[in-house]
Design a protein around this motif. Structure first.
Motif, mmCIF file in Angstrom:
data_model
loop_
_atom_site.group_PDB
_atom_site.id
_atom_site.type_symbol
_atom_site.label_atom_id
_atom_site.label_comp_id
_atom_site.label_asym_id
_atom_site.label_seq_id
_atom_site.Cartn_x
_atom_site.Cartn_y
_atom_site.Cartn_z
ATOM 1 N N ASN A 32 -9.536 -22.811 -23.280
ATOM 2 C CA ASN A 32 -9.166 -23.270 -24.611
ATOM 3 C C ASN A 32 -8.675 -22.110 -25.475
ATOM 4 N N ASN A 33 -9.488 -21.064 -25.534
ATOM 5 C CA ASN A 33 -9.064 -19.872 -26.237
ATOM 6 C C ASN A 33 -9.856 -18.660 -25.794
ATOM 7 N N MET A 34 -9.308 -17.502 -26.069
ATOM 8 C CA MET A 34 -9.937 -16.218 -25.758
ATOM 9 C C MET A 34 -9.702 -15.278 -26.916
ATOM 10 N N GLY A 35 -10.538 -14.261 -26.977
ATOM 11 C CA GLY A 35 -10.335 -13.281 -28.025
ATOM 12 C C GLY A 35 -11.371 -12.182 -27.992
ATOM 13 N N TRP A 36 -11.400 -11.455 -29.101
ATOM 14 C CA TRP A 36 -12.322 -10.327 -29.236
ATOM 15 C C TRP A 36 -13.092 -10.447 -30.543
ATOM 16 N N TYR A 37 -14.384 -10.145 -30.448
ATOM 17 C CA TYR A 37 -15.230 -9.948 -31.608
ATOM 18 C C TYR A 37 -15.663 -8.484 -31.605
ATOM 19 N N ARG A 38 -16.156 -8.035 -32.745
ATOM 20 C CA ARG A 38 -16.738 -6.691 -32.802
ATOM 21 C C ARG A 38 -17.968 -6.699 -33.693
ATOM 22 N N GLN A 39 -18.850 -5.767 -33.386
ATOM 23 C CA GLN A 39 -20.093 -5.662 -34.153
ATOM 24 C C GLN A 39 -20.397 -4.201 -34.416
ATOM 25 N N ALA A 40 -20.388 -3.839 -35.689
ATOM 26 C CA ALA A 40 -20.754 -2.487 -36.097
ATOM 27 C C ALA A 40 -22.266 -2.428 -36.308
ATOM 28 N N PRO A 41 -22.854 -1.250 -36.252
ATOM 29 C CA PRO A 41 -24.312 -1.122 -36.430
ATOM 30 C C PRO A 41 -24.772 -1.725 -37.750
ATOM 31 N N GLY A 42 -25.766 -2.600 -37.659
ATOM 32 C CA GLY A 42 -26.327 -3.207 -38.853
ATOM 33 C C GLY A 42 -25.512 -4.319 -39.456
ATOM 34 N N LYS A 43 -24.447 -4.719 -38.764
ATOM 35 C CA LYS A 43 -23.580 -5.765 -39.306
ATOM 36 C C LYS A 43 -23.490 -6.938 -38.341
ATOM 37 N N MET A 82 -4.489 -1.827 -30.261
ATOM 38 C CA MET A 82 -4.773 -1.494 -31.652
ATOM 39 C C MET A 82 -4.196 -0.118 -31.962
ATOM 40 N N SER A 83 -3.613 0.020 -33.131
ATOM 41 C CA SER A 83 -3.050 1.293 -33.547
ATOM 42 C C SER A 83 -3.518 1.621 -34.964
ATOM 43 N N SER A 84 -3.161 2.802 -35.425
ATOM 44 C CA SER A 84 -3.565 3.269 -36.761
ATOM 45 C C SER A 84 -5.063 3.053 -36.978
ATOM 46 N N LEU A 85 -5.838 3.450 -35.995
ATOM 47 C CA LEU A 85 -7.272 3.188 -36.035
ATOM 48 C C LEU A 85 -7.953 3.912 -37.194
ATOM 49 N N LYS A 86 -8.953 3.238 -37.750
ATOM 50 C CA LYS A 86 -9.711 3.764 -38.879
ATOM 51 C C LYS A 86 -11.173 3.897 -38.491
ATOM 52 N N ARG A 87 -11.902 4.709 -39.243
ATOM 53 C CA ARG A 87 -13.329 4.879 -38.934
ATOM 54 C C ARG A 87 -14.062 3.540 -38.978
ATOM 55 N N GLU A 88 -13.612 2.656 -39.846
ATOM 56 C CA GLU A 88 -14.287 1.364 -39.960
ATOM 57 C C GLU A 88 -13.999 0.432 -38.780
ATOM 58 N N ASP A 89 -13.139 0.855 -37.867
ATOM 59 C CA ASP A 89 -12.936 0.089 -36.634
ATOM 60 C C ASP A 89 -14.017 0.395 -35.601
ATOM 61 N N THR A 90 -14.852 1.363 -35.888
ATOM 62 C CA THR A 90 -15.931 1.719 -34.979
ATOM 63 C C THR A 90 -16.894 0.553 -34.824
ATOM 64 N N ALA A 91 -17.112 0.147 -33.573
ATOM 65 C CA ALA A 91 -17.963 -1.002 -33.293
ATOM 66 C C ALA A 91 -18.042 -1.203 -31.785
#
Length: 115
Positions: A32-43, A82-91
């Motif tokens: 049906n569908n596929m994708g990506w999730y992410r989880q940063a520490p404490g979030k 993913m490009s132009s990665l930022k620190r907030e992409d850490t997960a």
């Protein structure tokens, strides 16, 4: 038994790029569908991008314009560029697949954006 194998995480400098891969193995009638999730520490775990078979692709506002989600039919692999990665992409990034009313998850791959 459906399994999802992720790869491509690691340490990246701010402004850099990476590609995450999620390879599907096992027998499955239809996706049906596929994708990506992410989880940063404490979030909570948040959706990054998803694509629907026979439908469209959506991206979180935080990654829109610098991410591309594609599916390689020959390799049975979902790719997140993913490009132009930022620190907030850490997960920890998790691949998922939804089919026949069931969710399948990968084990997660760590992405760290740091100088």
């Amino acid at each position: 038994q459906v399994q999802l194998q992720e790869s491509g995480g690691g340490l990246v400098q701010p402004g850099g790029s990476l590609r995450l891969s999620c390879t599907v193995s096992g027998s499955i009638a239809s996706i049906n569908n596929m994708g990506w999730y992410r989880q940063a520490p404490g979030k909570q775990r948040d959706l990054v991008a998803s694509t629907a078979w026979g439908g469209g692709t959506q991206y979180a506002d935080s990654v829109k314009g610098r991410s591309t989600l594609t599916f390689d039919n020959a390799q049975n692999t979902l790719l997140l560029q993913m490009s132009s990665l930022k620190r907030e992409d850490t997960a920890v990034y998790y691949c998922y697949l939804y089919a026949v009313r069931r969710h399948y998850w990968g084990q997660g791959t760590q992405v760290t954006v740091s100088a």
